[in-house]
Design an enzyme around this catalytic site. Structure first.
Site, PDB file in Angstrom:
ATOM      1  N   ASP A 154      -0.120  -0.266   6.408  1.00 56.55           N
ATOM      2  CA  ASP A 154       0.082   0.388   7.699  1.00 56.55           C
ATOM      3  C   ASP A 154      -0.779  -0.229   8.792  1.00 56.55           C
ATOM      4  O   ASP A 154      -0.662   0.133   9.948  1.00 56.55           O
ATOM      5  CB  ASP A 154      -0.154   1.894   7.611  1.00 56.55           C
ATOM      6  CG  ASP A 154      -1.575   2.244   7.188  1.00 56.55           C
ATOM      7  OD1 ASP A 154      -2.456   1.376   7.280  1.00 56.55           O
ATOM      8  OD2 ASP A 154      -1.798   3.388   6.778  1.00 56.55           O
ATOM      9  N   ASP A 212      -5.870  -1.074   6.294  1.00 52.52           N
ATOM     10  CA  ASP A 212      -5.584  -2.177   5.381  1.00 52.52           C
ATOM     11  C   ASP A 212      -5.906  -3.544   5.951  1.00 52.52           C
ATOM     12  O   ASP A 212      -5.480  -4.555   5.405  1.00 52.52           O
ATOM     13  CB  ASP A 212      -4.091  -2.144   4.982  1.00 52.52           C
ATOM     14  CG  ASP A 212      -3.712  -0.859   4.280  1.00 52.52           C
ATOM     15  OD1 ASP A 212      -4.503  -0.400   3.442  1.00 52.52           O
ATOM     16  OD2 ASP A 212      -2.649  -0.307   4.584  1.00 52.52           O
ATOM     17  N   ASP A 250       0.879  -1.162   0.000  1.00 58.93           N
ATOM     18  CA  ASP A 250       0.000   0.000   0.000  1.00 58.93           C
ATOM     19  C   ASP A 250       0.922   1.219   0.000  1.00 58.93           C
ATOM     20  O   ASP A 250       1.978   1.199   0.626  1.00 58.93           O
ATOM     21  CB  ASP A 250      -0.880  -0.004   1.245  1.00 58.93           C
ATOM     22  CG  ASP A 250      -1.757   1.224   1.312  1.00 58.93           C
ATOM     23  OD1 ASP A 250      -2.565   1.414   0.390  1.00 58.93           O
ATOM     24  OD2 ASP A 250      -1.618   1.994   2.278  1.00 58.93           O
TER      25      ASP A 250
END
Length: 628
Positions: free
Chosen positions: A521, A525, A328
């Protein structure tokens, strides 16, 4: 060395001294008298093995290493009494077996002490003010909202917010890094860090059971319960292997003499029984049963010292097979700290548009919203804000001063029937519409982490086949970051649900046997972390969602730790394979030699105890992690 280990060392030294005296000092004894004397060092060094073997028989769990040692050494004593008059091999086998057990116990203890250094983050007390005095209380007794005092040199016992004082915190027990972190009033702090300089007054935000330190300790303590395929294989292997070798030894002791008897030759029972006993000693699976779990235990401990928490040896094994790493972008490869870099406006002036954007984003905690309010820099009059409608993954529609104001991405504009003007600047674009008219857009840029490019290069050096970046940013901003970092593929304009679908698509395209790891993180997510083969949460200090959802937790936000975690896992798996090949190879060769009558009890001792010591020495190498 523990009290139990010291006791074993004394038994070893006494038994070894008696054995040497009986072996090399001429004594006017023979036969049964000499046999009884040799029983003294034998029982000193082997009474616990005989007891365990007997308990195993009573509990119908016969086939283990204690049974093998007991049968082999008692048989060797019987052969000495009835035939050879030599008893040193029986005592030596038991003696060296116990030396191996002591060494193995010390190695496991070293691994546990290594992990105990991580466990030292557990706080012993919290300072709470009562009647004007500081009183030390159990952290479990401190309620949310209590103000605690942390003196210099003390551990922070609970998560909270600094109310008063400034200091530097040593976070190395959690992150593996020695760089201190400065805190001031208003900053969040987490349990397990050490207050290095100033006195801090902290208002707690979690009870001890929900604090970071408690979750980390629980994670480490339960890591050994999740077994890898290699450990499960060894457990099943030992369950079938030991009975097979026992029955093979019985066959070796009986069948050749019977065949010789049938064909008219002397059966030589003593020779074949001796070979069978040697076969039993050689076959003991200690090297595998001990060294494989110890390798994983050491690997998890070594990773923990580096600030990498692996929730089980099965995840360590999966990490070693990583072929694709999906990142991400925000907060993982970039700082997650956004700044307004430009404002492109049409009807409204720059100041008014930024003011409307700040009012529209006044209720949001998203980093982009925070950056807009920061750029506005003035107090926000919430009385001007009416109805707020948040459209997930797109933006917000707000009533300001009686007018409808929309702030979000191009999808939001089209949803409202407004055609946005595309922006070619690199960054995140927040489009604005007032009433039903397009008003312009704000360009917000995120900063790439200093080590992000090195982290991607390190992954490729580690043998990772493909790197992928997922982001909600537009194509131009996403491509710019991917190119700067050297990422192989990038997928942009993704909503949170789209990221799960993209990971499922990547899972379908990966090579058989490979692991797809997702690095996020850990806050927004969680669904993707759970869906990937392996979820890696980065920068997880204080993030409950990260610790819960991920399989591997990186306690700081350094992307280089991803390649370090993979290197640790591959080193550990390499050690496991080395021990399996080495132990099985040596044992197979010695079993053949024992069956042919070439190997004696001394070689059997090496095949059992010597191989175990070498395998354990190799296993504890997993504790030591080289710096990048």
């Amino acid at each position: 060395m523990t009290k139990k280990q010291k006791k074993m060392l004394i038994r070893i030294l006494v038994a070894a001294a008696l054995m040497l005296i009986l072996k090399f000092v001429p004594l006017p004894l023979s036969g049964v008298s000499m046999f009884l004397l040799w029983l003294i060092p034998y029982f000193i060094i082997g009474y616990d093995i005989l007891r365990k073997a007997w308990k195993g028989i009573l509990n119908r769990q016969v086939f283990d290493e204690n049974f093998l040692m007991a049968v082999a050494t008692l048989g060797a004593l019987a052969i000495g009494l009835l035939k050879t008059g030599d008893y040193d091999e029986a005592v030596a086998v038991m003696l060296f077996y116990q030396i191996g057990e002591l060494f193995q116990s010390y190695a496991v203890g070293k691994s546990r002490r290594n992990i105990s250094e991580l466990m030292d983050i557990r706080p012993d007390y919290a300072n709470v003010e009562q009647d004007g005095q500081l009183v030390k209380v159990d952290p479990d007794e401190v309620e949310i909202g209590t103000v605690i005092t942390v003196n210099p040199g003390e551990k922070i016992p609970l998560d909270g917010i600094v109310e008063d004082g400034e200091s530097s915190l040593n976070t190395s027990a959690l992150t593996g890094e020695s760089v201190p972190r400065d805190v001031k009033p208003g900053d969040e702090v987490i349990s397990g860090c050490i207050n290095m300089s100033g006195l801090l007054r902290i208002r707690t935000t979690k009870v001890f059971g929900e604090s970071t330190v408690s979750k980390v300790l629980d994670l480490v303590e339960n890591a050994s319960s999740r077994k890898s395929r290699s450990e499960n294989f060894i457990a099943r292997f030992a369950r079938y292997y030991t009975p097979v070798v026992v029955f093979s030894a019985v066959a070796l002791a009986l069948l050749p003499p019977l065949v010789r008897l049938i064909i008219g030759q002397a059966p030589d029972w003593g020779d074949w029984i001796y070979r069978a006993l040697t076969f039993l000693v050689i076959s003991c699976p200690c090297a595998l049963v001990i060294s494989i779990p110890l390798s994983f235990f050491a690997g998890i401990g070594g990773a923990g010292k580096a600030g990498i928490l692996v929730k089980g040896s099965n995840y360590l094994e999966a990490l070693a097979n990583t072929g694709t790493v999906v990142f991400d972008k925000t907060g993982t490869l970039t700082m997650g700290v956004f700044d307004v870099v430009d404002i492109h406006h049409s009807e409204l002036d720059r100041e008014t548009m930024l003011e409307y954007a700040a009012l529209a984003e006044s209720a949001s905690s998203h980093p982009i919203a925070v950056s807009i309010r920061k750029a506005w820099g003035k107090p926000i009059d919430l009385s001007r804000v009416g109805k707020v409608e948040e459209i997930g993954g797109n933006g917000v529609v707000v009533e300001i001063d009686g007018r409808q104001v929309a702030a979000g991405n191009s999808r939001l504009m089209r949803h409202l029937g407004i055609e946005p003007i595309e922006c070619h600047s690199a960054g995140t674009i927040v489009h604005m519409a007032i009433g039903n008219a397009y008003a312009g857009h704000i360009v917000i840029s995120d900063v790439i982490k200093p080590d992000a490019a090195d982290a991607i290069a390190a992954l490729k050096r580690a043998g990772v086949r493909s790197t992928v970046m997922l982001t909600g940013d537009g194509p131009s901003a996403a491509a710019q970051v991917a190119e700067a970092l050297g990422i192989d593929r990038v997928h942009s304009d993704l909503l949170p649900g789209d990221k799960v679908e993209k990971v499922e698509e990547l899972l379908g395209a990966k090579k058989p046997g490979e692991t797809l790891a997702f690095v996020g993180d850990g806050i927004n997510d969680a669904p993707v972390l759970s869906r990937a083969d392996l979820g890696i949460a980065m920068g997880a200090m204080g993030s409950d969602a990260a610790i819960e959802a991920a399989d591997v937790v990186l306690m700081d936000d350094d992307p280089l730790k991803v390649s370090k975690a993979i290197r640790i896992a591959r080193k550990c798996m390499g050690i496991v394979r080395e021990n399996i090949i080495f132990a099985l190879g040596i044992k197979l060769a010695c079993l053949v030699l024992g069956a042919l009558g070439i190997a004696n009890m001394w070689l059997a001792v090496f095949a059992d105890v010597g191989v175990m010591i070498l395998a354990v020495l190799n296993a504890i190498r997993a504790l030591f992690v080289r710096k990048l």
